[in-house]
Design a protein around this motif. Sequence first.
Motif, PDB file in Angstrom:
ATOM      1  N   ALA A  28     -16.624 -19.379 -40.798  1.00  0.00           N
ATOM      2  CA  ALA A  28     -16.930 -18.164 -40.940  1.00  0.00           C
ATOM      3  C   ALA A  28     -18.435 -17.839 -40.906  1.00  0.00           C
ATOM      4  O   ALA A  28     -18.726 -16.716 -40.437  1.00  0.00           O
ATOM      5  CB  ALA A  28     -16.247 -17.957 -42.447  1.00  0.00           C
ATOM      6  N   ASP A  46     -14.591 -26.811 -46.305  1.00  0.00           N
ATOM      7  CA  ASP A  46     -16.037 -26.924 -45.644  1.00  0.00           C
ATOM      8  C   ASP A  46     -15.693 -26.358 -44.101  1.00  0.00           C
ATOM      9  O   ASP A  46     -16.826 -25.665 -43.725  1.00  0.00           O
ATOM     10  CB  ASP A  46     -16.553 -28.229 -45.962  1.00  0.00           C
ATOM     11  CG  ASP A  46     -17.125 -28.634 -47.192  1.00  0.00           C
ATOM     12  OD1 ASP A  46     -16.708 -27.849 -47.969  1.00  0.00           O
ATOM     13  OD2 ASP A  46     -17.257 -29.832 -47.061  1.00  0.00           O
ATOM     14  N   ALA A  74     -13.885 -24.433 -42.836  1.00  0.00           N
ATOM     15  CA  ALA A  74     -13.392 -23.071 -42.760  1.00  0.00           C
ATOM     16  C   ALA A  74     -14.521 -22.212 -43.101  1.00  0.00           C
ATOM     17  O   ALA A  74     -14.885 -21.181 -42.497  1.00  0.00           O
ATOM     18  CB  ALA A  74     -12.198 -22.851 -43.713  1.00  0.00           C
ATOM     19  N   MET A  75     -15.444 -22.675 -43.856  1.00  0.00           N
ATOM     20  CA  MET A  75     -16.610 -21.963 -44.456  1.00  0.00           C
ATOM     21  C   MET A  75     -17.741 -21.922 -43.087  1.00  0.00           C
ATOM     22  O   MET A  75     -18.325 -20.956 -42.905  1.00  0.00           O
ATOM     23  CB  MET A  75     -17.020 -22.690 -45.742  1.00  0.00           C
ATOM     24  CG  MET A  75     -18.001 -21.626 -46.631  1.00  0.00           C
ATOM     25  SD  MET A  75     -17.076 -20.334 -47.280  1.00  0.00           S
ATOM     26  CE  MET A  75     -18.244 -19.272 -46.886  1.00  0.00           C
ATOM     27  N   HIS A  93      -9.261 -16.183 -52.947  1.00  0.00           N
ATOM     28  CA  HIS A  93     -10.415 -16.814 -52.342  1.00  0.00           C
ATOM     29  C   HIS A  93     -10.166 -17.099 -50.954  1.00  0.00           C
ATOM     30  O   HIS A  93      -9.059 -17.715 -50.650  1.00  0.00           O
ATOM     31  CB  HIS A  93     -10.801 -18.184 -52.995  1.00  0.00           C
ATOM     32  CG  HIS A  93     -11.333 -17.979 -54.149  1.00  0.00           C
ATOM     33  ND1 HIS A  93     -12.871 -17.822 -54.256  1.00  0.00           N
ATOM     34  CD2 HIS A  93     -10.826 -17.821 -55.383  1.00  0.00           C
ATOM     35  CE1 HIS A  93     -13.194 -17.742 -55.646  1.00  0.00           C
ATOM     36  NE2 HIS A  93     -11.881 -17.719 -56.284  1.00  0.00           N
ATOM     37  N   GLU A 135     -18.010 -22.321 -53.242  1.00  0.00           N
ATOM     38  CA  GLU A 135     -16.548 -21.754 -53.096  1.00  0.00           C
ATOM     39  C   GLU A 135     -16.629 -20.608 -52.272  1.00  0.00           C
ATOM     40  O   GLU A 135     -17.364 -20.017 -52.065  1.00  0.00           O
ATOM     41  CB  GLU A 135     -16.339 -21.381 -54.817  1.00  0.00           C
ATOM     42  CG  GLU A 135     -14.986 -21.153 -54.850  1.00  0.00           C
ATOM     43  CD  GLU A 135     -14.605 -20.881 -56.656  1.00  0.00           C
ATOM     44  OE1 GLU A 135     -13.946 -21.883 -57.152  1.00  0.00           O
ATOM     45  OE2 GLU A 135     -15.115 -20.113 -57.123  1.00  0.00           O
ATOM     46  N   TRP A 136     -15.237 -20.900 -51.393  1.00  0.00           N
ATOM     47  CA  TRP A 136     -15.098 -19.472 -50.670  1.00  0.00           C
ATOM     48  C   TRP A 136     -15.161 -18.172 -51.724  1.00  0.00           C
ATOM     49  O   TRP A 136     -14.746 -18.123 -52.524  1.00  0.00           O
ATOM     50  CB  TRP A 136     -13.593 -19.665 -50.043  1.00  0.00           C
ATOM     51  CG  TRP A 136     -13.243 -20.541 -49.108  1.00  0.00           C
ATOM     52  CD1 TRP A 136     -14.185 -21.642 -48.482  1.00  0.00           C
ATOM     53  CD2 TRP A 136     -11.894 -21.112 -48.858  1.00  0.00           C
ATOM     54  NE1 TRP A 136     -13.557 -22.038 -47.854  1.00  0.00           N
ATOM     55  CE2 TRP A 136     -12.051 -22.122 -47.935  1.00  0.00           C
ATOM     56  CE3 TRP A 136     -10.527 -20.675 -49.042  1.00  0.00           C
ATOM     57  CZ2 TRP A 136     -11.142 -22.638 -47.077  1.00  0.00           C
ATOM     58  CZ3 TRP A 136      -9.850 -21.511 -48.211  1.00  0.00           C
ATOM     59  CH2 TRP A 136      -9.789 -22.160 -47.326  1.00  0.00           C
ATOM     60  N   PRO A 137     -15.612 -17.141 -50.752  1.00  0.00           N
ATOM     61  CA  PRO A 137     -15.851 -16.064 -51.664  1.00  0.00           C
ATOM     62  C   PRO A 137     -14.403 -15.150 -52.068  1.00  0.00           C
ATOM     63  O   PRO A 137     -13.417 -15.615 -51.496  1.00  0.00           O
ATOM     64  CB  PRO A 137     -16.482 -14.974 -50.418  1.00  0.00           C
ATOM     65  CG  PRO A 137     -16.343 -15.775 -49.091  1.00  0.00           C
ATOM     66  CD  PRO A 137     -16.076 -17.225 -49.487  1.00  0.00           C
ATOM     67  N   LEU A 138     -14.756 -14.387 -52.919  1.00  0.00           N
ATOM     68  CA  LEU A 138     -13.508 -13.625 -53.701  1.00  0.00           C
ATOM     69  C   LEU A 138     -13.358 -12.419 -53.124  1.00  0.00           C
ATOM     70  O   LEU A 138     -14.243 -11.787 -52.866  1.00  0.00           O
ATOM     71  CB  LEU A 138     -13.823 -13.578 -55.150  1.00  0.00           C
ATOM     72  CG  LEU A 138     -12.776 -13.059 -56.196  1.00  0.00           C
ATOM     73  CD1 LEU A 138     -11.645 -14.280 -56.206  1.00  0.00           C
ATOM     74  CD2 LEU A 138     -13.315 -12.934 -57.630  1.00  0.00           C
ATOM     75  N   THR A 184     -13.325 -23.290 -58.996  1.00  0.00           N
ATOM     76  CA  THR A 184     -13.754 -24.768 -58.539  1.00  0.00           C
ATOM     77  C   THR A 184     -13.810 -25.491 -60.094  1.00  0.00           C
ATOM     78  O   THR A 184     -13.411 -26.614 -60.261  1.00  0.00           O
ATOM     79  CB  THR A 184     -15.161 -24.901 -57.702  1.00  0.00           C
ATOM     80  OG1 THR A 184     -14.868 -24.050 -56.722  1.00  0.00           O
ATOM     81  CG2 THR A 184     -15.225 -26.136 -57.458  1.00  0.00           C
ATOM     82  N   ALA A 228     -12.341 -17.930 -46.698  1.00  0.00           N
ATOM     83  CA  ALA A 228     -13.461 -18.079 -46.083  1.00  0.00           C
ATOM     84  C   ALA A 228     -13.906 -16.732 -45.279  1.00  0.00           C
ATOM     85  O   ALA A 228     -15.149 -16.809 -45.382  1.00  0.00           O
ATOM     86  CB  ALA A 228     -13.411 -19.248 -44.931  1.00  0.00           C
ATOM     87  N   MET A 256     -20.787 -28.126 -51.793  1.00  0.00           N
ATOM     88  CA  MET A 256     -20.327 -26.965 -51.001  1.00  0.00           C
ATOM     89  C   MET A 256     -19.718 -25.587 -51.855  1.00  0.00           C
ATOM     90  O   MET A 256     -19.149 -25.848 -52.911  1.00  0.00           O
ATOM     91  CB  MET A 256     -19.180 -27.306 -50.076  1.00  0.00           C
ATOM     92  CG  MET A 256     -18.761 -26.311 -48.961  1.00  0.00           C
ATOM     93  SD  MET A 256     -19.820 -26.433 -47.713  1.00  0.00           S
ATOM     94  CE  MET A 256     -19.453 -24.900 -46.788  1.00  0.00           C
TER      95      MET A 256
END
Lengths: 93, 305
Positions: B301, B295, B297-298, A26, A3-6, B92, A28, A1
Amino acid sequence: MNEWPLYEVFLRGKRGLNHVHVGSLHAADDDMALHNARDLYTRRNEGVSIWVVRSNAITASSPDEKDPFFAPSGDKVYRHPTFYKIPEDVPHI
Amino acid sequence: MTTLEQDFEATVAHDQRIEPRDWMPDAYRATMIRQIAQHAHSEIIGMQPEGIWITRAPSLRRKAILLAKVQDEAGHGLYLYSATETLGAERTDLTERLIEGRQKYSSIFNYPTLNFADVGVIGWLVDGAAICNQVPLCRSSYGPYARAMIRICKEESFHQRQGYELLMTMMGGTDGQREMVQDATNRWWWPSLMMFGPPDADSPNTAQSMRWRIKRHTNDELRQRFVDMTVPQAQALGVTLPDPELRWNEERGAHDFGQPDWDEFKQVVGGAGPCNTERVAQRRRAHEDGAWVRDAAMAHAEKQT
């Protein structure tokens, strides 16, 4: 998966001041970025307004080219008030 | 030396800041990432020894204070991870390096917190030592790190004061409570002195770090400063610092003191401290158990767009 965007975070410390960059985080999505920014950067009333923007949406000048990029203003001394000689006895100018 | 190197050296020598997109030597970038990541990991792991006392705090007041303090530590970790990302590190990746044991955190957090007095002593001694280390870092040559440190130092002051106040309250209580404070002081004193790192003679990277202005004082200078600051605080509190060699040296205008057990330090740094395994396992569990939240939350979005 992935990484959530910065996101980059900007805060207005109090009314009358500009928003200032304070750091990044970071998240979502935009709403989460705003909430995270509140929890991370304003735990002690450091802000009255927050902007968040995706880091990849920012276009920045390159530090390597800073000399040529900012050169156009370097030789324009006549843009500054001190360029002009005014006699000492002229008031309020 | 190339023009780029000259510009970098001149900027640092003039006490100006290096900013994210400036050219910098690879070794400077690598050192900064390692130093800031290690600091970030310390804040995140540092939530554990105190976090376990939140549910057992003796009053609502202490619970609210401790919760705020542990939340600050999470915040400090995030400011610092954010600074490493300006150097090209990925969040990460850093988390994975931590839970795989490839990056370190401060050895102090590998000691257990046995009773509630430990919460006070951590605030007083551990956060006190951290402040000594961190105040000079507000002038680090790397801009984002220096700015993060300014925020952190402002908040650390609350951490130290709440700890000292907690201990004063306990010292005003029963004999049993006073014994708890003395016991916690005895256990945390030497590990706190170790927080400044090995003696200067055994710290090979100090010279380069001082030249790059990412370190402003040597380990021994900071350790001395901490001891001199702490002695009168211990007196005011009414506890004894567990060092028979500790005494004022009129000639030097500073305290003489004994050396921590550096073999123990090496063992703890090497992974054999009392809580190393537990701390990393807990961090790994939190990261892995939280994967479905990240996951979800992504996924949410992505649906919105």
